[in-house]
Motif scaffolding. Structure first.
Motif, PDB file in Angstrom:
ATOM      1  N   LEU A 169       0.849  -1.200   0.000  1.00 42.81           N
ATOM      2  CA  LEU A 169       0.000   0.000   0.000  1.00 42.81           C
ATOM      3  C   LEU A 169       0.885   1.251   0.000  1.00 42.81           C
ATOM      4  N   ARG A 170       1.884   1.240   0.856  1.00 42.23           N
ATOM      5  CA  ARG A 170       2.798   2.390   0.940  1.00 42.23           C
ATOM      6  C   ARG A 170       3.591   2.558  -0.349  1.00 42.23           C
ATOM      7  N   ARG A 171       3.913   1.469  -0.982  1.00 48.58           N
ATOM      8  CA  ARG A 171       4.652   1.527  -2.245  1.00 48.58           C
ATOM      9  C   ARG A 171       3.855   2.274  -3.319  1.00 48.58           C
ATOM     10  N   GLN A 172       2.539   2.080  -3.315  1.00 53.47           N
ATOM     11  CA  GLN A 172       1.693   2.806  -4.277  1.00 53.47           C
ATOM     12  C   GLN A 172       1.731   4.307  -4.008  1.00 53.47           C
ATOM     13  N   ASP A 173       1.754   4.686  -2.738  1.00 55.37           N
ATOM     14  CA  ASP A 173       1.878   6.105  -2.381  1.00 55.37           C
ATOM     15  C   ASP A 173       3.246   6.644  -2.805  1.00 55.37           C
ATOM     16  N   GLN A 174       4.296   5.902  -2.501  1.00 52.87           N
ATOM     17  CA  GLN A 174       5.654   6.350  -2.831  1.00 52.87           C
ATOM     18  C   GLN A 174       5.863   6.491  -4.336  1.00 52.87           C
ATOM     19  N   ALA A 175       5.202   5.641  -5.107  1.00 48.54           N
ATOM     20  CA  ALA A 175       5.314   5.710  -6.564  1.00 48.54           C
ATOM     21  C   ALA A 175       4.501   6.872  -7.142  1.00 48.54           C
ATOM     22  N   GLY A 176       3.703   7.525  -6.292  1.00 48.80           N
ATOM     23  CA  GLY A 176       2.892   8.649  -6.741  1.00 48.80           C
ATOM     24  C   GLY A 176       1.595   8.238  -7.402  1.00 48.80           C
ATOM     25  N   HIS A 177       1.206   6.973  -7.251  1.00 53.78           N
ATOM     26  CA  HIS A 177      -0.035   6.493  -7.861  1.00 53.78           C
ATOM     27  C   HIS A 177      -1.251   6.795  -6.990  1.00 53.78           C
ATOM     28  N   THR A 178      -1.043   6.825  -5.679  1.00 56.08           N
ATOM     29  CA  THR A 178      -2.148   7.047  -4.743  1.00 56.08           C
ATOM     30  C   THR A 178      -1.685   7.973  -3.619  1.00 56.08           C
ATOM     31  N   HIS A 179      -2.665   8.505  -2.926  1.00 53.80           N
ATOM     32  CA  HIS A 179      -2.427   9.219  -1.673  1.00 53.80           C
ATOM     33  C   HIS A 179      -3.383   8.582  -0.663  1.00 53.80           C
TER      34      HIS A 179
END
Length: 164
Positions: free
Chosen positions: A60-70
């Motif tokens: 989940l955090r990886r998606q945030d770090q990749a800029g895909h989600t907040h």
């Protein structure tokens, strides 16, 4: 619910009104907030182990770090995850495919197993602008309390929210 196809009457062919094929026409929108639920395969409680739950949280955090989600709020409970987030880039499918596949790889590697970890698809709901995000986040993070996994939210280790 099944609908019988009139042209194929008597041949035992049915079309399902809900199912995997609906996922192909799913629409997603950048900057939209979504409430999403993904369920483990056959509702097996594999995420009751805190260490395994953290493997999903890492994704989940990886998606945030990749800029895909907040991410605004999430909780990982034994048979599913709830996730409230704003879509930042790409589409829901492009976000969910690596989330589920990478977490499956991590979980299978750690447990020395193989096979499906998640059910096909996921349930998502676009949050309307007039809805209170904190109310939705509270509902999500109170899932472990309602499920009897904790007496209070703070006792349960696998959750987070932007409003902590």
């Amino acid at each position: 619910m099944k609908i019988h196809a009139p042209a194929l009457k008597g041949k035992g062919v049915f079309f399902r009104t809900k199912g995997y094929h609906l996922l192909k026409v799913r629409h997603s929108q950048i900057s939209q907030v979504y409430s999403l639920t993904a369920v483990t395969n056959q509702r097996k409680p594999i995420l009751r182990d805190v260490h395994l739950g953290h493997l999903v949280i890492d994704q989940l955090r990886r998606q945030d770090q990749a800029g895909h989600t907040h991410s605004l709020a999430w909780v990982v409970i034994p048979v599913h995850i709830h996730w409230l987030f704003e879509l930042q880039a790409r589409s829901l499918g492009v976000v969910m495919c690596p989330l589920k596949s990478r977490s499956s790889l991590s979980l299978n590697h750690t447990t020395h197993s193989h096979g499906h970890v998640w059910q096909k698809g996921y349930h998502q709901r676009a949050v309307r602008q007039d809805e209170d995000l904190k109310t939705i986040a509270r509902y999500i993070i109170f899932n472990p309390v309602r499920a009897g996994l904790a007496r209070r939210v703070g006792e349960y280790p696998l959750w987070d929210a932007a409003w902590r």
